[in-house]
Structures are given as structure tokens and as C-alpha cells.
Write an enzyme that holds these catalytic residues in place. Structure first.
Site, PDB file in Angstrom:
ATOM      1  N   LYS A  49      44.121  48.512  46.055  1.00  0.00           N
ATOM      2  CA  LYS A  49      43.289  47.677  46.916  1.00  0.00           C
ATOM      3  C   LYS A  49      42.313  48.576  47.649  1.00  0.00           C
ATOM      4  O   LYS A  49      42.711  49.489  48.377  1.00  0.00           O
ATOM      5  CB  LYS A  49      44.156  46.910  47.927  1.00  0.00           C
ATOM      6  CG  LYS A  49      43.345  46.033  48.860  1.00  0.00           C
ATOM      7  CD  LYS A  49      44.230  45.250  49.823  1.00  0.00           C
ATOM      8  CE  LYS A  49      43.386  44.406  50.757  1.00  0.00           C
ATOM      9  NZ  LYS A  49      44.199  43.611  51.709  1.00  0.00           N
TER      10      LYS A  49
ATOM     11  N   GLN B 133      38.096  40.062  43.910  1.00  0.00           N
ATOM     12  CA  GLN B 133      37.310  40.594  45.010  1.00  0.00           C
ATOM     13  C   GLN B 133      37.248  39.549  46.109  1.00  0.00           C
ATOM     14  O   GLN B 133      37.035  38.365  45.845  1.00  0.00           O
ATOM     15  CB  GLN B 133      35.894  40.980  44.565  1.00  0.00           C
ATOM     16  CG  GLN B 133      35.025  41.495  45.705  1.00  0.00           C
ATOM     17  CD  GLN B 133      33.728  42.105  45.227  1.00  0.00           C
ATOM     18  OE1 GLN B 133      33.576  42.407  44.044  1.00  0.00           O
ATOM     19  NE2 GLN B 133      32.791  42.310  46.140  1.00  0.00           N
ATOM     20  N   GLY B 134      37.465  40.005  47.349  1.00  0.00           N
ATOM     21  CA  GLY B 134      37.394  39.122  48.497  1.00  0.00           C
ATOM     22  C   GLY B 134      36.368  39.612  49.491  1.00  0.00           C
ATOM     23  O   GLY B 134      35.526  40.451  49.181  1.00  0.00           O
ATOM     24  N   ALA B 135      36.449  39.066  50.726  1.00  0.00           N
ATOM     25  CA  ALA B 135      35.464  39.419  51.741  1.00  0.00           C
ATOM     26  C   ALA B 135      35.684  40.821  52.286  1.00  0.00           C
ATOM     27  O   ALA B 135      34.742  41.458  52.760  1.00  0.00           O
ATOM     28  CB  ALA B 135      35.527  38.406  52.885  1.00  0.00           C
ATOM     29  N   GLU B 136      36.927  41.312  52.238  1.00  0.00           N
ATOM     30  CA  GLU B 136      37.231  42.608  52.829  1.00  0.00           C
ATOM     31  C   GLU B 136      37.488  43.707  51.811  1.00  0.00           C
ATOM     32  O   GLU B 136      37.473  44.882  52.163  1.00  0.00           O
ATOM     33  CB  GLU B 136      38.461  42.488  53.749  1.00  0.00           C
ATOM     34  CG  GLU B 136      38.254  41.654  54.980  1.00  0.00           C
ATOM     35  CD  GLU B 136      37.332  42.328  55.998  1.00  0.00           C
ATOM     36  OE1 GLU B 136      37.310  43.574  56.013  1.00  0.00           O
ATOM     37  OE2 GLU B 136      36.656  41.619  56.738  1.00  0.00           O
TER      38      GLU B 136
ATOM     39  N   ASP C 287      47.713  35.495  57.609  1.00  0.00           N
ATOM     40  CA  ASP C 287      47.044  34.761  56.523  1.00  0.00           C
ATOM     41  C   ASP C 287      48.101  34.195  55.575  1.00  0.00           C
ATOM     42  O   ASP C 287      48.111  34.495  54.378  1.00  0.00           O
ATOM     43  CB  ASP C 287      46.081  35.687  55.780  1.00  0.00           C
ATOM     44  CG  ASP C 287      45.145  34.917  54.845  1.00  0.00           C
ATOM     45  OD1 ASP C 287      45.045  33.677  54.988  1.00  0.00           O
ATOM     46  OD2 ASP C 287      44.532  35.549  53.965  1.00  0.00           O
TER      47      ASP C 287
END
Length: 726
Positions: free
Chosen positions: A536, A517-520, A637
Site C-alpha cells: 500500500k 487506487q483510492g483517495a489516499e 472506516d
């Protein structure tokens, strides 16, 4: 007595002929000459000139009128008559009839020089039918044209779009061995030949394929210097005019390999060809490819001039790429391109600023131009005034006139344009002031004074909407429509909030095993059509308005799908995109079985470096990023966490295109590489100079590496934050 009777009959015939009305300018002269016992000095020449050049009536009457004069022509008389006809563009057929009359009277009396002059004048007039007839008569008589006349004939045919006819004429003269002889060029410099003239005439209008056929059939003649270099430069110009950049590049490489000197005009032709091709098919490649060509110019020992950059600025303006055009001009002003801008450079940038509504910035740029000492011309202000009038910015157009007057420039066309625009808009008082100002300054205006009369000038008034005529009836309907729209938006808001909540609760149950899990978003491992896959999910942000959050999330979801699809189309290894679901905001990808590059490089730091595998990974990274950037795509990124190595094939796979975007600006690509470099330095400094190996592979894989690496050096000095222009 007999002579007098003959002269009376001639006068009677001329007076009755339709060729000699009393209003015809040469009638009195011929009448006076015929009535006298002998021709006075110059009377005969004037009479013939009036009949051939200024006469009225049918073509059949030209010969009969000349017969009635009872003159014996001379070559000198023919030359003077032909020169007089060259000043009129409507006397070609009469001149041809005069030529036929001369040949019928004395076939051997008309010399090659006079016949050649007639053909040249017909080519100059553009009367191709008469010119073809005269050339055919010359072929029958076995006459050989001079080099100047042959060049004029083929150029007239090619200019009219009849290149096939020009080639047939060349072949026919070649078969009859009537081509002009090879001789020393004008001024004693160079060598002239008919085949060389043919090649140059064809290439001047872009018929390079036909010119290449002529070169092929005359290789022995055109294989000596200086013809070789002239032919190659002509072919390069022809392919560039034709718009075939591939063939132009081939000819350019042939010129460089043969050691022939390349001048600025030839390289500018190639730059213009490439820029217009990209303007039509790929505007994102305008700046990178143009910068590569400018670098190639310097490597050939040719310094790019302002005209070279103006070609690029013109195409950027037509594509409305304001920031890139402004950036190019900024680099020229700062001296970073070793070339100062001229007034055309400023005009092209100010023009696109005005067309895109950035009028204040454009006027500020004009002030900078004047402060830097770049002298403008009247054409500069006339063009900008026309743009402002076309966009209904008349007040700013008047400011352009004031600046022009402060530069002590006078232009009649600018006054005409502004006066007519003001009067058409109903500003008659300001138009009258401009008229008086121009009159006091001694400027002769081209517009009519009737424009200043409101009774004679129709004022342009926009048609008002139909609802304004019945505003009272429609006002209530508008209010009702607004209330209805507001109610529907509230209902849509509640419905979407409920739907999002239901979808979110359902998704958390069905997506599978949470991987990361990430920020987006969140990444799950699941199955798709009985195959292992990765899902995703872009989850909603609770701090945002639900409707705004739904729109932003969907927009970014689609952007990521487009970018990863484009990257795969460019040949960059990425996971296969299986599905896009806009309701739960999910993307379904192929499952990549392998380790991320971050874990592999960290393992090198603890277990020792495997140089062979490290070099392979760095090469794959450089190749992938090079293909990505050449296709106008920036990852956004580039870190080792977003790169994976498949276990079975050791192939690199780029993942996570959530921050990707399309851009052809070298600055954005350099920032992309800078992010990767900082990630390697911060996490994998123990692995050595990995970035150097990546850049080495990047230079081999990318055609636009030069401009990107130059920008990378600047980004390293100032950091990731870019200069904001525009």
C-alpha cells in the site's frame, strides 16, 4: 518528733532532686503539702499528677519521688492520673513507670479497669513500645482487655504499619484464652467479637490478605449474620484500599450472590479502586469501565450519588482528560445521569481547566454553578486560588476573591495566600489593599505584617538569560544563526523535493501490478521474500507543500502501522504487517486470498441469502469490532469493503486502518458502529437485519457494550456529526 524529722528529710531530698527544680509547676504544691502535717483535699492527687504528667528528670526518679510522698494509692486516684496523662502525648513512658510503681506497691490493688485504661491511653498516644510492655504485663497477670481497649490496640499497631505484630498479638491472646468476650455492640445493635474487630482494623488500612487469613481461621465464628455481611464489606474495602481490583471484584460477586445488601459506600470503594487502577495503567478505559460500574450500581438498586461521579472526575482531572471530565459534568447538569453535581464536582472540573490553561472557560463554569444554585464553600475558592497562584495567574486569583466575597464567604487562608503571593511578586500596594480590606472586615490574618514591608520581604525575580548581559555581542551571532538555519532549510527543501521525485518515479516501476487506487493511496500486488504480498503506497498530494506533504504522509503512515499492529495484538484478525518503508511511504502486508464482505453480501442479494453463512459473517464482525473497541481502538472506516473473508478458513479479516485512531470515548465507538450501519443499509438492505445480528455479537464480545450502544441510539437521532466540547 520522728514524723517531723521524716518530713524534713523528704523536703530536703525533693529540693536536691533533679525532679523538682523551682521552675517546675508542681514543685511549690508538693513542697507545701510535704511541709504541712497532713495532705489537704486534692493535694495528693495534684502532687502525683505533677510528678507523672509534668515532671522533669529521668524515669528512675519517678518511683523515688512517689515514694517520698508516703501515699497509699487508690484505684480512683490511678484513674484520675491516667486521664490527666491522656491530655499529653509525651508522658507515655512516665505513665508506664507509674503503672509499674503501683504494681510493686500493691500487686492486687490495681484493678483490671485501671490497667485497661492505661493501655488505652498509651495506644491513643501512639507509644507502641510502652503499650506492648503494658499488654505483656497484663498477659502475665492473666488480665483480659475490654473490647474497646483491644480495638484501640490493634488499630494503633495496624495504623503504624505493624500488621504482623497485631496478628501475632491476636494469636497470642487466643492461645492464652485472654481474648475479649463476644458481646452486644454499642447501642445494643449487632454483635462484637475480637476476630471481627481484627478483620475491620486490618481492612481499614488495606491489609486484606492478612484479614482473609483471620476470616479463614474463624469461619465458624464469622459465619452468622450480621457478621457475614460486615466481614464481606470489610474485605471489599480492604482489597480496594490495597488496589487489587481482581480480588475486589471477586468479593463483590460473592456479596451479590449471597444476597447481602450492597450500599453506596461499598460500590464507591470498588469504583475508586477500578478508576485508580486505570489511571495508573490504562487511562483510555477510565470512562467506559466507570460507566459500566455505575450501570451495575443501578442494577443493584443503588442510585449513584455525586460522590460516585466525583471519583471519576478526580481521576480524569489527574489524567488531564479535559473533554471527558467536561462531558461527565455536562451530563450531570442536564440530568441525564439522574444525579446533580455538587460543588466538589464543579471544583474538580474547574481545577483541571485552570491547570490546562482554560481559565476563561473555568470562570464561565463557576458562573454557571452559581446560576444553577449550587452553593460553594470557602474551601472551593481557596483551592482554586492556590492553583491560580501556583500557575502565576494572580489577576485571575484576585477575581476568585471577588467572587468569594460576592457569595458572602470569608476565608482567612485565602487572604493569607494572596497577600503573600502579591508581596513575593513585588505588588506591595495590592497586598496592602487586601490587608486593609481584611482588617476592616474583622478577619484575623495568619500572615505577618512584615510581608508588606519591601525592605523585609524578598521579591522573587526570575533570573534573566546569560546572553542578555552581553546582548550586543550575541545579537550578531543570533542573526548569523538565523540566516544559517534559513539557508539549511532551503537546501533541505530542494533535496527532499528531488528525493521524492526520484523515489516516486522508481516506485511506480517496482511496486508490481496495480490492484486498486483510492483517495489516499494505491494498492499493488507484489512479492516479498518469495511470498505473495500487498503493497500500500501513500502517494504525495501535489496541491500541498512538498515538505508539509512529506511530514503528513509519514505521520499517517506510522499511525496506520501502529493501529494495525495494536489491533492484531488485541486478537483482531488483520493482515500480517511485513515491512514499513518511510522513504517511498509504503506498507507491505500479507496477501489475503478471499472475497470482501461487500461482494459476498451483494451476491446474497442476487443469488439468495445463505442464512448460515450470513449469521457466521455477522458474528465474526461483531466479535472483531468488540475486541477492537475494548482495546481503545476505533477503525474509522468500518464498511463491508474493508472486511474480507479468507477462502480456505472463512475467517474474517479487517483491512485498511488508514483512518484508525485510539479513543476510549463511547461517542467515537458509537460513530464507528453508525458508519457500519449506514453502509449496510445503503448497500445491503436486501439481506435483512444484518446490523442487529452484528450488535448481538458485539454485546457478547465487548465488556463496554452498554455505554457504546446507549450512545449509538443518540448518534442515530442526530447523525454522525458530534457535539464539540472543549
Amino acid at each position: 518528733m520522728a514524723t517531723a524529722m521524716a518530713m524534713r528529710r523528704s523536703v530536703t531530698a525533693l529540693s536536691q532532686s533533679a525532679l523538682a527544680p523551682s521552675s517546675w509547676p508542681g514543685y511549690r504544691r508538693i513542697f507545701r503539702a510535704v511541709c504541712s502535717s497532713a495532705w489537704q483535699d486534692g493535694e495528693s492527687e495534684a502532687a502525683v499528677r505533677d510528678i507523672v504528667c509534668f515532671g522533669a528528670g529521668s524515669l528512675d526518679e519517678v518511683g523515688s519521688s512517689l515514694d517520698r510522698l508516703n501515699l497509699a494509692f487508690s484505684p480512683a486516684l490511678v484513674r484520675r492520673v491516667v486521664d490527666s496523662c491522656s491530655e499529653r502525648s509525651d508522658s507515655g513512658r512516665r505513665l508506664l513507670r507509674f503503672l509499674s510503681w503501683c504494681r510493686s506497691k500493691n500487686p492486687g490493688g490495681l484493678g483490671d479497669r485501671e490497667h485497661d485504661r492505661v493501655i488505652a491511653v498509651l495506644a491513643q498516644m501512639g507509644d507502641l513500645t510502652a503499650m506492648r510492655i503494658a499488654v505483656g504485663d497484663g498477659e502475665k497477670d492473666g488480665r483480659r482487655m475490654t473490647p474497646e481497649t483491644f480495638t484501640a490496640v490493634v488499630e494503633a499497631l495496624v495504623k503504624a504499619g505493624r500488621e504482623d505484630e497485631a496478628v501475632r498479638l491476636f494469636r497470642g491472646l487466643e492461645r492464652q484464652k485472654l481474648l475479649p468476650q463476644q458481646s452486644v455492640g454499642a447501642g445494643g445493635e449487632g454483635i462484637w467479637s475480637s476476630s471481627l474487630a481484627m478483620v475491620q482494623a486490618l481492612c481499614m488500612k488495606g491489609y486484606a490478605r492478612e484479614a482473609q487469613g483471620v476470616v479463614w481461621h474463624h469461619k465458624s465464628e464469622l459465619s452468622t449474620e450480621p457478621m457475614v455481611s460486615i466481614v464481606q464489606r470489610s474485605l471489599l474495602h480492604g482489597w480496594c484500599i490495597h488496589g487489587n481490583a481482581k480480588e475486589a471484584r471477586r468479593v463483590l460477586d460473592d456479596i451479590k450472590s449471597s444476597g447481602c445488601p450492597l450500599g453506596l459506600p461499598s460500590l464507591n470503594d470498588f469504583l475508586n479502586c477500578v478508576c485508580h487502577r486505570n489511571l495508573k495503567f490504562n487511562t483510555s478505559a477510565l470512562v467506559p469501565e466507570a460507566m459500566d460500574i455505575l450501570t451495575e450500581m443501578r442494577s443493584c438498586g443503588v442510585t449513584p450519588a455525586a460522590s460516585s461521579f466525583n471519583i471519576l472526575l478526580s481521576c480524569l482531572g489527574r489524567a488531564r482528560r479535559v473533554k471527558e471530565a467536561y462531558r461527565i459534568l455536562y451530563l450531570m447538569r442536564e440530568g441525564k445521569e439522574a444525579c446533580s453535581p455538587d460543588w466538589v464536582s464543579y471544583y474538580l472540573v474547574v481545577k483541571v481547566l485552570f491547570l490546562t490553561g482554560r481559565i476563561i472557560r473555568g470562570k464561565r463554569l463557576i458562573d454557571d454553578m452559581l446560576e444553577n444554585g449550587v452553593p460553594p464553600t470557602a474551601k472551593f475558592f481557596h483551592g482554586l486560588t492556590g492553583i491560580l497562584c501556583g500557575t502565576e495567574e494572580v489577576d485571575h486569583a484576585l477575581d476568585m476573591l471577588k467572587i468569594m466575597k460576592s457569595c458572602q464567604l470569608v476565608d482567612t487562608h485565602t487572604y493569607d495566600l494572596l497577600i503573600e503571593k502579591l508581596c513575593r511578586n513585588g505588588s506591595f500596594e495590592i497586598g496592602k489593599e487586601l490587608w486593609d480590606d481584611a482588617t476592616k472586615s474583622g478577619i484575623v490574618l495568619g500572615c505577618s505584617e512584615d510581608l508588606l514591608d519591601p525592605l523585609k520581604t524578598e521579591v522573587f525575580r526570575p533570573v534573566r538569560p546569560a546572553e542578555s548581559r552581553t546582548s550586543e555581542n550575541h545579537r550578531s551571532l543570533n542573526v548569523s544563526f538565523i540566516l544559517l538555519t534559513f539557508s539549511l532549510s532551503i537546501l533541505q527543501f530542494h533535496f527532499e523535493c528531488t528525493l521524492n521525485f526520484m523515489d516516486t518515479s522508481q516506485e511506480q516501476q517496482d511496486f508490481g501490478v496495480l490492484l486498486k487506487q483510492g483517495a489516499e493511496g494505491r494498492v499493488f500486488v507484489s512479492t516479498f521474500v518469495r511470498q505473495k504480498c500487498v503493497i500500500k503506497e501513500r502517494f504525495s498530494k501535489k496541491y500541498r507543500h512538498p515538505l508539509l506533504d512529506s511530514k503528513l504522509t509519514l505521520k499517517r503512515l506510522n499511525a496506520e502501522a501502529r493501529c494495525i499492529t495494536k489491533a492484531r495484538r488485541l486478537g483482531v484478525p488483520t493482515p500480517v504487517l511485513y515491512a514499513v518503508d518511510p522513504l517511498p511511504h509504503t506498507l507491505t502486508f500479507e496477501y489475503v486470498d478471499g472475497l470482501c464482505v461487500k461482494d459476498i453480501l451483494l451476491g446474497f442479494g442476487s443469488d439468495g441469502i445463505n442464512e448460515e453463512r450470513l449469521n457466521d459473517i455477522a458474528t465474526q464482525i461483531g466479535n472483531a469490532v468488540g475486541k477492537l473497541h475494548d482495546g481503545g481502538l476505533v477503525h474509522g472506516d468500518l464498511t463491508t469493503s474493508n472486511m474480507m473473508i479468507k477462502n480456505n478458513t472463512n475467517q474474517l479479516v479487517l483491512i485498511d486502518f488508514g483512518l484508525s485512531f485510539t479513543s476510549a470515548i463511547p461517542e467515537d465507538k458509537a460513530v464507528d458502529l453508525y458508519v457500519l450501519e449506514r453502509a449496510l443499509i445503503s448497500m445491503h438492505s436486501s439481506c435483512g437485519d444484518v446490523m442487529g445480528k452484528i450488535l448481538s455479537a458485539y454485546r457478547k464480545a465487548s465488556r463496554q457494550w452498554c455505554s457504546t450502544t446507549n450512545k449509538l441510539a443518540q448518534v442515530r437521532q442526530r447523525g454522525r456529526k458530534r457535539t464539540m466540547i472543549g
